[in-house]
Design an enzyme around this catalytic site. Structure first.
Site, PDB file in Angstrom:
ATOM      1  N   SER A  51      -4.529   2.053  13.974  1.00  0.00           N
ATOM      2  CA  SER A  51      -5.442   3.193  14.003  1.00  0.00           C
ATOM      3  C   SER A  51      -5.825   3.493  15.444  1.00  0.00           C
ATOM      4  CB  SER A  51      -6.712   2.891  13.204  1.00  0.00           C
ATOM      5  OG  SER A  51      -7.696   3.900  13.401  1.00  0.00           O
ATOM      6  N   TYR A  97     -14.277  -1.570  11.428  1.00  0.00           N
ATOM      7  CA  TYR A  97     -12.897  -1.112  11.234  1.00  0.00           C
ATOM      8  C   TYR A  97     -12.109  -1.206  12.538  1.00  0.00           C
ATOM      9  CZ  TYR A  97      -9.108   2.105   9.869  1.00  0.00           C
ATOM     10  OH  TYR A  97      -7.888   2.679   9.596  1.00  0.00           O
ATOM     11  N   GLY A 107       0.811  -1.203   0.000  1.00  0.00           N
ATOM     12  CA  GLY A 107       0.000   0.000   0.000  1.00  0.00           C
ATOM     13  C   GLY A 107       0.847   1.256   0.000  1.00  0.00           C
ATOM     14  N   GLY A 108       1.772   1.327  -0.949  1.00  0.00           N
ATOM     15  CA  GLY A 108       2.684   2.471  -1.010  1.00  0.00           C
ATOM     16  C   GLY A 108       2.356   3.454  -2.109  1.00  0.00           C
ATOM     17  N   SER A 122      -0.408   5.605  -2.278  1.00  0.00           N
ATOM     18  CA  SER A 122      -1.193   6.797  -1.941  1.00  0.00           C
ATOM     19  C   SER A 122      -1.129   7.039  -0.441  1.00  0.00           C
ATOM     20  CB  SER A 122      -2.661   6.646  -2.384  1.00  0.00           C
ATOM     21  OG  SER A 122      -3.304   5.629  -1.637  1.00  0.00           O
ATOM     22  N   GLY A 123      -1.553   8.216  -0.029  1.00  0.00           N
ATOM     23  CA  GLY A 123      -1.684   8.529   1.389  1.00  0.00           C
ATOM     24  C   GLY A 123      -0.415   8.348   2.189  1.00  0.00           C
ATOM     25  N   ILE A 124      -0.558   7.731   3.360  1.00  0.00           N
ATOM     26  CA  ILE A 124       0.577   7.521   4.259  1.00  0.00           C
ATOM     27  C   ILE A 124       1.635   6.644   3.609  1.00  0.00           C
ATOM     28  CG2 ILE A 124       1.270   6.446   6.443  1.00  0.00           C
ATOM     29  CD1 ILE A 124      -1.585   7.281   7.489  1.00  0.00           C
ATOM     30  N   GLY A 125       1.213   5.627   2.881  1.00  0.00           N
ATOM     31  CA  GLY A 125       2.172   4.736   2.233  1.00  0.00           C
ATOM     32  C   GLY A 125       3.045   5.448   1.232  1.00  0.00           C
TER      33      GLY A 125
END
Length: 251
Positions: free
Chosen positions: A138, A151, A16-17, A19-22
Site C-alpha cells: 500500500s 495499517y 484473497g481472490g 473480491s476487489g483487486i484479488g
C-alpha cells in the site's frame, strides 16, 4: 510483446481472490490460461468468483496460518506445484493513535503482516523454481495519513518482509515483488468498523483530491500490474515495490 496466454499451463494461487483487486487479478489470470486456486473468507463471494473464473475456491482466513497452509496443500493436490503466488488478502481500519487498542492492532496485523508472512512461508515448499510471488502492499507504507498508523505499520513491515523473501528465494530464481495500490475502489472502503457512509464518502473525496490524477483507481488497473510482475515480461525484476497510485507517492 504481451501475449494472451502468458499463464497457460501454470498454477496461480491467490490469497484473497474473491473480491476487489484479488478478483480482478483472478479474472485476468484465468483469461490468460492459468489453472487457478483462490481463497477468501466469504463463501458467497468465493462461489461467485469460482463461477466467473473456473477457479478452485477455498474458504480460508489468512489470519489463521494453519488454514493458509491447509488451503495451499489442497490446491497443490488438485492443481500441482505453484508457479505464481499472489498474497493479496487484507483488512483495513482507520483510528487515531489515541483510539488504537491492542485488539484493533492485532486484527489488522494478524492478516496484513503476520498472515501474509505465514501464507508466503507455507507456499515455499510448493513453489516451482523460476516462479513469481507478488504481495499486495500500500502507498500507506510511505504516506503519513492521519488515522492510518496501524495499517501503515503493517504494510511497511510487509514491504521489508517481501525484500527478504526476494533475497532468500533468488537462488531458486523465484522473483518476489510488491504491488502497492493508491486509493482504489475496493471493499476495503466499506469494511472499516464503525465508519459511516458519510465518512466513507468524505474519505473517498479526500483521497481523490490527494491523487495527482484526481481520481480513484480501479481494481483492474492494479491487477494488470500484478499480472505483469507475475509474467516472464518481468523476468529481470525482483524486490521492487511498484506503486499503482496515480502519482500519489512520486509526485
Amino acid at each position: 510483446m504481451m501475449t494472451k496466454d502468458r499463464f497457460s499451463g501454470k498454477h496461480v494461487f491467490i490469497f484473497g481472490g474473491n473480491s476487489g483487486i484479488g478478483l480482478a487479478a483472478a479474472e485476468g489470470f484465468a483469461a490468460e490460461g492459468a489453472a487457478l486456486s483462490l481463497t477468501g473468507r466469504s463463501k458467497e463471494t468465493l462461489n461467485k468468483a469460482a463461477a466467473k473464473t473456473g477457479a478452485l475456491a477455498l474458504q480460508s482466513d489468512m489470519a489463521d496460518p494453519a488454514a493458509s497452509a491447509a488451503a495451499i496443500n489442497t490446491a497443490v493436490e488438485k492443481n500441482g506445484p505453484i508457479d505464481v503466488l499472489f498474497v493479496n488478502a487484507g483488512v483495513g481500519g482507520f483510528a487515531p493513535i489515541g483510539d488504537v487498542t491492542e485488539e484493533f492492532w492485532d486484527n489488522v496485523h494478524d492478516v496484513n503482516l503476520k498472515g501474509a508472512f505465514f501464507a508466503g512461508k507455507a507456499a515455499l515448499p510448493h513453489l516451482r523454481d523460476g516462479g513469481a510471488v507478488v504481495f499486495t502492499g500500500s502507498v500507506g507504507s510511505q504516506l503519513a495519513l492521519p488515522g492510518n498508523a496501524v495499517y501503515a505499520a503493517a504494510k511497511a513491515g510487509l514491504r521489508a518482509m517481501a525484500r527478504t523473501f526476494a533475497a532468500e528465494l533468488a537462488p531458486r530464481k523465484i522473483r518476489v515483488n510488491v504491488v502497492s495500490p493508491g486509493p482504489t475502489e475496493t471493499p476495503l472502503f466499506y469494511r472499516n468498523p464503525g465508519i459511516t457512509d458519510d465518512a466513507v464518502d468524505a474519505l473517498r473525496a479526500q483521497m481523490r483530491e490527494a491523487v495527482p490524477l484526481k481520481r480513484i483507481g480501479e481494481p483492474a488497473e492494479v491487477a494488470r500490474a500484478v499480472l505483469f510482475l507475475s509474467s516472464d515480461e518481468a523476468s529481470f525484476i525482483t524486490g521492487v515495490d511498484l506503486f499503482v497510485d496515480g502519482g500519489s507517492v512520486e509526485l
